[in-house]
Design a protein around this motif. Structure first.
Motif, PDB file in Angstrom:
ATOM      1  N   UNK A   1       0.847  -1.197   0.000  1.00  0.00           N
ATOM      2  CA  UNK A   1       0.000   0.000   0.000  1.00  0.00           C
ATOM      3  C   UNK A   1       0.877   1.239   0.000  1.00  0.00           C
ATOM      4  N   UNK A   2       0.585   2.155  -0.912  1.00  0.00           N
ATOM      5  CA  UNK A   2       1.360   3.391  -0.978  1.00  0.00           C
ATOM      6  C   UNK A   2       0.902   4.374   0.095  1.00  0.00           C
ATOM      7  N   UNK A   3       1.878   5.001   0.743  1.00  0.00           N
ATOM      8  CA  UNK A   3       1.580   5.878   1.861  1.00  0.00           C
ATOM      9  C   UNK A   3       1.027   7.234   1.499  1.00  0.00           C
ATOM     10  N   UNK A   4       1.142   7.651   0.243  1.00  0.00           N
ATOM     11  CA  UNK A   4       0.585   8.940  -0.174  1.00  0.00           C
ATOM     12  C   UNK A   4      -0.822   8.811  -0.757  1.00  0.00           C
ATOM     13  N   UNK A   5      -1.025   7.794  -1.563  1.00  0.00           N
ATOM     14  CA  UNK A   5      -2.292   7.663  -2.293  1.00  0.00           C
ATOM     15  C   UNK A   5      -3.171   6.520  -1.799  1.00  0.00           C
ATOM     16  N   UNK A   6      -2.600   5.594  -1.031  1.00  0.00           N
ATOM     17  CA  UNK A   6      -3.355   4.435  -0.581  1.00  0.00           C
ATOM     18  C   UNK A   6      -3.546   3.364  -1.638  1.00  0.00           C
TER      19      UNK A   6
END
Length: 389
Positions: free
Chosen positions: A149-154
């Motif tokens: 999971x990307x921490x900026x965009x989810x």
């Protein structure tokens, strides 16, 4: 204060705090020492290891404790690379949207060593294509590392599909699951990865504690710094109170994972719906597969750092992206598929929620947003009249 920056860190739960204090006070021995105090600390350490392993449906010996997500990522990749070098393979595949702890480590590998690194692009939804991964594989590919999971965009990467694709190809697969562990279910993915990383302070445990899962099928070599800590894979005295609190927080969080996930999805939907209905000049980044705890937004006309400070002035904590990227001059690649130019990227802000976020919190955020942006628009209009008048 309304805290909406859980992707950066979370407060310690009362249970985790109680466990930390008890263990720090009563089990202060070094877990590697042979006397009784050390033995008691060792017992707490191994019980905590078993608790984390049980949550991941694996065995205790597959868990290695670290100082957090960044060290976990670096240690996991370095350990897998050292094992691969023995086989003479020197090609790594990763993505352009990894957490900084891995992205810049991979960049350094490509520049400072004889290891070749391929950075896979992402599509308009922020995801990699399995076909691109297949094309990138070489005969000497020794590692694939892709964040869950990307921490900026989810954005959620298709870890299940990637793991199944790699299973019969003798290529170790690492995944950074720091942002997904405790937010969405990851245990089903464990059989499909060779290593994964998690962090305590993202799930209401203490900072300075993390863990790596290593598959039992791996043949791992000891750390070059001779050590008897963590199966010889990590140098340095382990943080027993922190690890015990981490295990307590993880057990507490995952016990209600299904309920919390439904709550997060409802909170996310409510936020998006109210932003649109109230005419707030924020454009939520919405795509097909996203973790419900993270919502990245692009402001229509105000830079993200100014927006963040305005929310802070009104007692609401949000961010302009990953806390590990603060101060970086380069625009995060994770948001680039969702913007048209650099100026839009500078207007990015991130809201991130937890099961503690209430519907009232969302309503208060919307009302505050309306106040903030109306004032900014009035100031802009007044400035334009002054300049043109």
């Amino acid at each position: 204060m309304i805290y909406s920056d859980y992707a950066a860190t979370s407060p310690m739960s009362e249970i985790a705090l109680d466990v930390y204090q008890e263990v720090a006070r009563d089990y202060f021995g070094n877990a590697s020492s042979l006397h009784d105090a050390g033995g008691k600390a060792k017992d707490i350490l191994e019980r905590s290891r078993s608790m984390i392993a049980k949550l991941l449906y694996t065995e205790a010996r597959q868990i290695v404790f670290t100082s957090g997500g960044t060290e976990s990522n670096l240690l996991a990749v370095d350990t897998l690379l050292r094992a691969s070098r023995l086989k003479g393979r020197k090609h790594v595949i990763t993505t352009e949207v990894e957490h900084n702890s891995l992205y810049y480590f991979m960049k350094d590998l490509a520049h400072q060593s004889n290891i070749e690194v391929t950075f896979l692009p992402v599509d308009q939804n922020g995801q990699i294509h399995l076909s691109d991964l297949e094309k990138a594989i070489q005969t000497n590919t020794c590692l694939v590392s892709i964040q869950h999971v990307n921490g900026e965009t989810g954005v959620i990467q298709p870890i299940k599909d990637i793991g199944e694709f790699l299973q019969d190809r003798d290529i170790p697969f690492h995944s950074d699951m720091v942002q997904s562990f405790g937010k969405i279910k990851v245990a089903d993915l464990i059989p499909l990865v060779d290593s994964m990383t998690i962090s305590s302070h993202k799930i209401f445990g203490p900072k300075g504690v993390g863990a790596i899962y290593f598959s039992k099928k791996l043949s791992l070599t000891s750390h070059p710094v001779s050590t008897n800590h963590e199966h010889g894979l990590r140098p340095g005295t382990v943080n027993v109170p922190g690890i015990a609190a981490f295990a307590a927080a993880a057990s507490e969080t995952l016990a209600d994972l299904a309920v919390n996930q439904v709550h997060l999805q409802n909170i996310r939907n409510l936020f998006i719906r109210k932003v649109k209905s109230a005419g707030i000049p924020l454009q939520p980044i919405i795509t097909e597969n996203q973790c419900p705890s993270i919502i990245g937004c692009v402001s229509d006309f105000v830079q993200g750092d100014y927006v963040m400070l305005e929310y802070n002035r009104h007692g609401i904590a949000i961010s302009t992206g990953s806390a590990c990227s603060i101060g970086a001059t380069e625009l995060p690649k994770s948001i680039q598929p969702f913007i048209t130019n650099l100026e839009e990227g500078k207007r990015f802000v991130r809201f991130s929620f937890s099961h503690h976020t209430t519907e009232k919190d969302i309503q208060d955020i919307i009302e505050t947003s309306d106040t903030i942006f109306k004032r900014i628009m009035e100031e802009r209009q007044g400035y334009d009249k002054k300049v043109n008048g």
